[in-house]
Design a protein around this motif. Sequence first.
Motif, short mmCIF file in Angstrom:
data_model
loop_
_atom_site.label_atom_id
_atom_site.label_comp_id
_atom_site.label_asym_id
_atom_site.label_seq_id
_atom_site.Cartn_x
_atom_site.Cartn_y
_atom_site.Cartn_z
N MET A 194 0.83 -1.20 0.00
CA MET A 194 0.00 0.00 0.00
C MET A 194 0.87 1.26 0.00
N GLN A 195 0.44 2.23 -0.75
CA GLN A 195 1.24 3.46 -0.83
C GLN A 195 0.44 4.67 -0.39
N LEU A 196 1.13 5.65 0.12
CA LEU A 196 0.44 6.88 0.51
C LEU A 196 0.34 7.81 -0.71
N ALA A 197 -0.52 8.80 -0.61
CA ALA A 197 -0.80 9.69 -1.73
C ALA A 197 0.45 10.48 -2.15
N THR A 198 0.68 10.56 -3.44
CA THR A 198 1.85 11.29 -3.93
C THR A 198 1.73 12.80 -3.65
N GLN A 199 0.49 13.27 -3.53
CA GLN A 199 0.28 14.70 -3.24
C GLN A 199 0.99 15.11 -1.94
N LEU A 200 1.17 14.12 -1.07
CA LEU A 200 1.82 14.43 0.22
C LEU A 200 3.26 14.90 0.04
N ASP A 201 3.86 14.55 -1.12
CA ASP A 201 5.23 15.02 -1.37
C ASP A 201 5.29 16.55 -1.37
N LYS A 202 4.15 17.15 -1.65
CA LYS A 202 4.12 18.62 -1.75
C LYS A 202 3.86 19.29 -0.41
N LEU A 203 3.50 18.50 0.59
CA LEU A 203 3.14 19.08 1.90
C LEU A 203 4.42 19.39 2.68
N GLY A 204 4.58 20.64 3.05
CA GLY A 204 5.73 21.01 3.88
C GLY A 204 5.38 20.85 5.34
N THR A 205 6.16 21.49 6.20
CA THR A 205 5.84 21.43 7.63
C THR A 205 6.45 22.64 8.31
N GLU A 206 6.28 22.69 9.61
CA GLU A 206 6.89 23.77 10.38
C GLU A 206 8.13 23.16 11.01
N THR A 207 9.28 23.31 10.34
CA THR A 207 10.47 22.60 10.80
C THR A 207 11.00 23.15 12.12
N ALA A 208 10.44 24.28 12.58
CA ALA A 208 10.83 24.78 13.90
C ALA A 208 10.51 23.74 14.97
N PHE A 209 9.48 22.90 14.71
CA PHE A 209 9.14 21.86 15.69
C PHE A 209 10.26 20.81 15.78
N ALA A 210 11.02 20.62 14.67
CA ALA A 210 12.17 19.70 14.72
C ALA A 210 13.27 20.28 15.60
N VAL A 211 13.39 21.60 15.58
CA VAL A 211 14.40 22.25 16.44
C VAL A 211 13.99 22.03 17.90
N SER A 212 12.69 22.08 18.18
CA SER A 212 12.20 21.80 19.54
C SER A 212 12.61 20.40 19.96
N GLY A 213 12.50 19.45 19.01
CA GLY A 213 12.87 18.06 19.31
C GLY A 213 14.34 17.97 19.68
N ALA A 214 15.19 18.66 18.91
CA ALA A 214 16.64 18.62 19.18
C ALA A 214 16.93 19.26 20.54
N ALA A 215 16.22 20.35 20.83
CA ALA A 215 16.43 21.04 22.12
C ALA A 215 15.99 20.13 23.28
N ALA A 216 14.86 19.44 23.07
CA ALA A 216 14.35 18.55 24.14
C ALA A 216 15.31 17.39 24.35
N ALA A 217 15.86 16.86 23.24
CA ALA A 217 16.80 15.74 23.37
C ALA A 217 18.05 16.18 24.12
N TRP A 218 18.48 17.43 23.85
CA TRP A 218 19.68 17.95 24.53
C TRP A 218 19.38 18.16 26.03
N ALA A 219 18.18 18.63 26.32
CA ALA A 219 17.77 18.83 27.73
C ALA A 219 17.68 17.48 28.45
N ALA A 220 17.21 16.47 27.71
CA ALA A 220 17.06 15.13 28.33
C ALA A 220 18.41 14.56 28.74
N LYS A 221 19.48 15.06 28.12
CA LYS A 221 20.82 14.61 28.50
C LYS A 221 21.34 15.36 29.72
N GLY A 222 20.50 16.20 30.30
CA GLY A 222 20.87 16.88 31.54
C GLY A 222 21.36 18.31 31.36
N HIS A 223 21.17 18.88 30.15
CA HIS A 223 21.62 20.26 29.93
C HIS A 223 20.48 21.25 30.16
#
Length: 397
Positions: free
Chosen positions: A1-30
Amino acid sequence: MQLATQLDKLGTETAFAVSGAAAAWAAKGHKVYPFHLGDINIATPANIVEATYKAIKDGYTGYCAAAGIPELRAVLAEDVGSKRGIQYRAENVSVQPGGKPVIGKFIAAVMNPGDEVLYPNPGYPIYESQIEYLGGVGLPYGYIETATGFALDMEAIKRSITPRTKALIYNNYQNPTGAQSTRQEMEELAELAIEHDLWVMSDDAYYEILYGVQPDSIVNLPGMQERTVILYTCSKRFAMTGWRLGAAIGPKSIIDVINKLNTNVESCSPHFIQRAMVEAIPGDTTGPDAIVETLLERRDAAVAGLKAINGVSIAKPQSTFYLFPNVTAIMERKGFTDVNQLMTEALTTTDVSFCTRKHFGRPLAGEKHHYIRLAYSGINVENIQTGLARLKEYFEA
Ligand SMILES: Cc1ncc(COP(=O)(O)O)c(C=O)c1O
């Protein structure tokens, strides 16, 4: 099964990925100094919280009208209209679960596949994402750095318009640059919109986050009210980012379509929050309130901290809670070519977390300068000062 090709065009708010990196760094005790996300660590005003409790206790917990409850539509029509010197009626308001849904719904309402939409870049990344996802062609326009901040690249806008251009997305009091248009810039934009018969979405997310300047809006220029949809949100104005309440405000013809989209997408926005805002919005004073005063102190601390760094250039924006300093000299000093390298190394070296130009739309061909974006809405003055002192040490090394 494949997902819709139209999804290739959907961007995102990559600032949320920066939040993930910050949270991972905090989880290491920083201890992380969080300048990355435009969230607000200031409490929602107590009267709104109390009114919401009451609305829940009073039983406003069921579905309500897709367009929003009539009382809130009327209150928003009065509040948004009077603050912009024009008149709206309840029928001009479509209540939304936040400001963000207005973007996709506006585009869906005015753009056919293959049509073009002008949008700011650097700018809020959801514009680019939704234009492309819905089958349109994005026409990005940038900003020119000046001694006092950033100005619209009007020539780029003029150059880009073609007979297929249907709409202009405009974000005065801009994320991420903090740019604020002059009246003349607005008049030029309005002229273009009228000449080329464009719909306009005025993203007014930061219309109330101003420091000692009077708000101004393109919507009250002649010929604009009938072609403009305002993106309104409670998120920033009332420190309600997680509550999810906003509105699309504009001509009835397009608001009726947006209401139909509401029925299809979410049925309605939270009923009890709407009830609470019927009381809170008219009670809000227009002058600087506690939220803006807190943000103002932070802005001054953040601008001072950045100005103290050798190689960083920054003007003092009079709106929003973002700073977009030019770090080209720092990039040269460090020998980096990708500004995200600077972001990654800064986090692990200084515990300071921020976004970069690359999180605000696909960079345009020929961009020569490098920028980072710092939000000061989620960090107090003491941590701003400590964080930026750490950044100074690293940037100047
Ligand atoms: C320019 C701009 N528009 C719209 C939004 C959407 O905000 P919300 O959906 O929380 O109202 C944001 C959020 O950061 C923004 O910066």
